[in-house]
Write a protein that holds these residues in place. Sequence first.
Motif, PDB file in Angstrom:
ATOM      1  N   LEU A 154      -6.575   1.469   1.331  1.00 55.65           N
ATOM      2  CA  LEU A 154      -6.037   1.753   0.685  1.00 55.65           C
ATOM      3  C   LEU A 154      -6.586   0.349  -0.288  1.00 55.65           C
ATOM      4  O   LEU A 154      -6.555   1.538  -1.546  1.00 55.65           O
ATOM      5  CB  LEU A 154      -4.476   1.666   1.048  1.00 55.65           C
ATOM      6  N   HIS A 155      -6.031  -0.077  -0.036  1.00 56.19           N
ATOM      7  CA  HIS A 155      -6.661  -0.885  -1.162  1.00 56.19           C
ATOM      8  C   HIS A 155      -8.218  -1.464  -1.956  1.00 56.19           C
ATOM      9  O   HIS A 155      -8.325  -1.272  -3.124  1.00 56.19           O
ATOM     10  CB  HIS A 155      -6.511  -2.598  -0.940  1.00 56.19           C
ATOM     11  N   SER A 156      -9.006  -0.983  -0.959  1.00 52.63           N
ATOM     12  CA  SER A 156      -9.716  -0.946  -1.267  1.00 52.63           C
ATOM     13  C   SER A 156     -10.272   0.594  -2.033  1.00 52.63           C
ATOM     14  O   SER A 156     -11.319   1.248  -3.425  1.00 52.63           O
ATOM     15  CB  SER A 156     -11.500  -0.647  -0.195  1.00 52.63           C
ATOM     16  N   ALA A 158       0.888  -0.977  -0.246  1.00 53.10           N
ATOM     17  CA  ALA A 158      -0.043   0.198   0.065  1.00 53.10           C
ATOM     18  C   ALA A 158       0.591   1.276  -0.032  1.00 53.10           C
ATOM     19  O   ALA A 158      -0.080   2.315  -0.630  1.00 53.10           O
ATOM     20  CB  ALA A 158      -0.646  -0.141   0.899  1.00 53.10           C
ATOM     21  N   LEU A 159       1.743   1.125   0.972  1.00 49.96           N
ATOM     22  CA  LEU A 159       2.174   2.196   0.736  1.00 49.96           C
ATOM     23  C   LEU A 159       3.531   2.907  -0.411  1.00 49.96           C
ATOM     24  O   LEU A 159       3.656   3.617  -0.870  1.00 49.96           O
ATOM     25  CB  LEU A 159       3.456   2.205   2.436  1.00 49.96           C
ATOM     26  N   ASN A 160       4.404   1.533  -1.609  1.00 51.85           N
ATOM     27  CA  ASN A 160       4.258   2.214  -2.372  1.00 51.85           C
ATOM     28  C   ASN A 160       3.475   2.160  -3.288  1.00 51.85           C
ATOM     29  O   ASN A 160       4.141   2.766  -4.005  1.00 51.85           O
ATOM     30  CB  ASN A 160       5.338   0.478  -2.435  1.00 51.85           C
ATOM     31  N   TRP A 161       2.439   1.651  -3.510  1.00 50.75           N
ATOM     32  CA  TRP A 161       1.697   2.312  -4.128  1.00 50.75           C
ATOM     33  C   TRP A 161       1.011   4.181  -4.368  1.00 50.75           C
ATOM     34  O   TRP A 161       1.902   4.133  -5.336  1.00 50.75           O
ATOM     35  CB  TRP A 161       0.142   1.524  -4.306  1.00 50.75           C
ATOM     36  N   VAL A 162       1.115   4.296  -2.639  1.00 51.22           N
ATOM     37  CA  VAL A 162       0.733   5.514  -2.142  1.00 51.22           C
ATOM     38  C   VAL A 162       2.132   6.392  -3.256  1.00 51.22           C
ATOM     39  O   VAL A 162       1.996   7.412  -3.573  1.00 51.22           O
ATOM     40  CB  VAL A 162       0.459   5.443  -0.997  1.00 51.22           C
TER      41      VAL A 162
END
Length: 172
Positions: A104-106, A30-34
Amino acid sequence: MAFQGPAYGLSRELLLKSQAKFDIELANQALNWVQAVTNTSFNLNNNDDNNNNDNSTGIKDQFEFAEALKDGIALCNLINGLAPGSIGKVNKMKTPFKEVVNCLHSLGGLAQKKGYQGPVIGIKTSDENKREFDEETLKKGRAMIGLQSGSNSGASQAKMTPYGASRQIIPG
């Protein structure tokens, strides 16, 4: 965990339960995606220890995850990255808050559904699957009495002993 005192009793049990449910791999994703969507990086205390250049966060626990997102600035930038102009002014005040990985995934899944073409995370939210039936199929459906319509058998309290009444034993 700088502001966390020692936990005892029920507090400790709840802390351990919370830690057991926290998935560090999903949190790092999630943090890498952000970071990928917002083109920013998180200044975490442990980045000096990792010393890697692959732009991955490498958090160790849920407290570091909360530390990275607690002011909300990264999340506001994320929303603006997914839908530009959604948040007009990002408040830069450092007020802590609590956020969870599943949100964050949602959000990532919903962004995919809305047509976002950038980095992805989560499962794409499904689209509507509207069905059209012909008249013959509809007539067959109307003729069938489903169990949802049901019957009233078994719904009666006839011949039941009221609560608290003595049981009558009649010799047979």
